[in-house]
Design a protein around this motif. Structure first.
Motif: not given
Length: 224
Positions: A117-118, A139-142, A145-148
């Protein structure tokens, strides 16, 4: 009644005889000549006083052999218990590791999905011109970060499972050690069965003289 000197010779003969069960050698030990030792030995075995002394020594010998047999029997049972404990620990560890490996499957699947997904989101973010579509880029960068953060949690769960597996692996026996410990167990069991009734007490002493293997350190036996 035999003289004191004769009784002393009888005693020497008897003590020598119970160590060798050879009347000729015992007679020589008692001081008789080699030429007459054979006949003297046979004669002494029929002597009433010698027979009394011999019965007394044989009784002591049987008691000693019985004590030795009990001691070795107990040691063999302790060895069998130690071997069985290692086998049980191996089986329990293997079962626990198998269970942990099953728990690891969804964790690995989750990690792979988040990484995929990342990668998709990153590709989309890279394709966007941040100057023209700043909000979507953010939004994509957020999301990345959430996936990280989520992957950090998954990695922690994965490490916990691996740590548990490492603890259980200490009790696992490699194929060589497994074969060796099963052979050891079979040998101990066979010896116990022999001593329980398939071998006479006199054969027990012969085995003791030949060298009964008493395992003081199972780990050392397996490593050797």
């Amino acid at each position: 009644m035999a003289s004191e000197k004769t009784i002393e010779k009888y005693q020497i003969f008897v003590l020598a005889y119970v160590n060798t069960f050879n009347a000729t050698q015992a007679a020589i030990s008692a001081g008789y000549s080699k030429k007459t030792a054979y006949s003297q030995g046979n004669r002494l075995l029929k002597n009433d006083e010698v027979r009394l002394l011999l019965d007394e020594q044989i009784k002591k010998l049987r008691e000693r052999m019985s004590d030795d047999a009990s001691r070795i029997y107990a040691m063999l049972w302790n060895q069998l218990k130690m071997v069985d404990e290692k086998i049980v620990k191996h089986d329990e560890a293997q079962a626990a590791i198998n269970l942990l490996e099953q728990q690891l499957i969804p964790v690995n699947v989750s990690m792979s999905k988040k990484e995929a997904d990342k990668a998709v989101i990153k590709r989309k973010a890279d394709e966007i011109d941040g100057r023209r579509n700043r909000e979507l880029k953010r939004e994509y960068l957020d999301q990345m970060r959430n996936l990280d953060c989520e992957m950090v949690v998954v990695k922690y769960d994965k490490k916990k499972i691996y740590a548990q597996m490492a603890q259980y692996k200490m009790y696992l026996l490699d194929p060589f050690a497994w074969e060796k410990i099963l052979t050891m167990r079979a040998t101990i069991l066979r010896d116990l069965l022999d001593r329980a009734g398939y071998k006479t007490t006199d054969k027990l002493e012969v085995q003791m003289d030949a060298g009964v293997t008493i395992i003081d350190d199972i780990e050392m036996m397996l490593d050797g």
